[in-house]
Design a protein around this motif. Structure first.
Motif, short mmCIF file in Angstrom:
data_model
loop_
_atom_site.label_atom_id
_atom_site.label_comp_id
_atom_site.label_asym_id
_atom_site.label_seq_id
_atom_site.Cartn_x
_atom_site.Cartn_y
_atom_site.Cartn_z
N ARG A 20 46.71 59.68 79.14
CA ARG A 20 47.83 59.20 79.95
C ARG A 20 48.96 60.21 79.83
NH1 ARG A 20 50.17 53.33 78.65
NH2 ARG A 20 48.04 52.81 79.29
N SER A 26 41.10 50.92 74.94
CA SER A 26 41.57 50.29 76.18
C SER A 26 40.78 49.02 76.42
CB SER A 26 41.40 51.26 77.36
OG SER A 26 41.75 50.62 78.58
N THR A 46 46.19 47.94 74.94
CA THR A 46 45.94 49.38 74.91
C THR A 46 46.53 49.96 73.63
OG1 THR A 46 46.15 49.44 77.33
CG2 THR A 46 46.21 51.55 76.17
N THR A 82 38.45 56.12 79.12
CA THR A 82 39.70 56.21 78.40
C THR A 82 40.33 57.58 78.63
OG1 THR A 82 38.51 56.94 76.45
CG2 THR A 82 39.00 54.60 76.62
N PRO A 141 41.26 46.16 79.05
CA PRO A 141 42.05 45.68 80.19
C PRO A 141 41.85 44.22 80.55
CG PRO A 141 40.18 46.96 80.97
CD PRO A 141 40.15 47.04 79.47
N ILE A 188 44.33 57.79 74.62
CA ILE A 188 44.10 56.36 74.50
C ILE A 188 43.02 56.12 73.45
CG2 ILE A 188 43.34 54.28 75.69
CD1 ILE A 188 44.53 55.36 78.24
N SER A 241 46.01 42.28 78.71
CA SER A 241 45.46 43.62 78.52
C SER A 241 46.03 44.19 77.23
CB SER A 241 45.78 44.54 79.70
OG SER A 241 47.17 44.83 79.73
N CYS A 243 35.98 46.66 75.63
CA CYS A 243 36.91 47.75 75.40
C CYS A 243 36.15 49.08 75.39
CB CYS A 243 37.61 47.60 74.04
SG CYS A 243 38.46 46.04 73.77
#
Length: 211
Positions: free
Chosen positions: A57, A70, A208, A54, A72, A67, A206, A102
């Motif tokens: 970003r 997560s 997030t 994670t 996906p 994050i 996904s 996750c």
């Protein structure tokens, strides 16, 4: 008769030919989308593949985003009333699904046991948007309540997806933002051209959570 008047037979055949051409184009796009999304889901879920970390970003000119969770890889189902067609129109929408494994800043969070939501907006097979409210149930039993602003987007490869983003208003990760991406893969793509339209889609998901 004008020398430039088209032949009657050609006039009759052109609308049908255009419809067949448009239908074939949509069928090719959604078939390719289904194959691409399925391949992506299989690759992400391959045995022995480690869950992603994670990382923070970043966006141009902004600080790094953390994050919180997560997820996906998942699956989701979206239901439409009335059924969606090529032209967006007022539609009631509901969605459900699950995701995992996750990774999270909370080590106890390892999966989304289930999520659900509903809303209204102008929606079509490849374009449109809606507003919704939803709930995320984590594997720990914790719940996140969220509001979503959602649009239909075409991703690389022509994959139509719902991108739903919004704040988590209460519960786990309150104050963070959730992004839910659901691929729109109808069992019968040509339903977009029917009077009834497509009433349900199912595809990879996904999810997030970040702040």
């Amino acid at each position: 008769m004008s020398l430039y008047s088209p032949l009657p037979s050609a006039n009759r055949s052109r609308p049908a030919a255009r419809r067949r051409s448009a239908a074939s184009a949509v069928l090719r796009t959604l078939t390719a989308a289904s194959l691409a999304a399925s391949a992506l889901l299989m690759a992400s879920a391959s045995p022995g593949t480690a869950a992603p970390s994670t990382p923070a970003r970043t966006t141009a000119g902004s600080a790094a985003l953390t994050i919180d969770a997560s997820c996906p890889v998942g699956t989701g189902t979206v239901t439409y009333a009335p059924g969606i067609t090529l032209n967006p129109k007022p539609t009631n929408i509901s969605f459900t699904g699950s995701a995992g494994p996750c990774t999270s800043t909370d080590p106890a969070i390892t999966a989304v046991s289930g999520y659900s939501g509903s809303g209204q907006g102008d929606l079509g097979c490849t374009t449109g948007g809606f507003d919704a409210t939803g709930t995320i149930l984590w594997n720990t039993g914790a719940v996140s309540n969220a509001t979503f602003s959602s649009v239909v987007d075409l991703r690389p490869g022509g994959i139509p997806v719902i991108v739903a983003t919004g704040p988590i208003t209460s519960g786990k990760f309150a104050g963070s933002t959730v992004e839910l991406v659901i691929a729109l893969l109808p069992a019968n793509p040509l339903g977009c051209f029917s009077a009834q339209g497509i009433t349900q889609t199912h595809g990879p998901v996904s999810l997030t959570v970040l702040h």
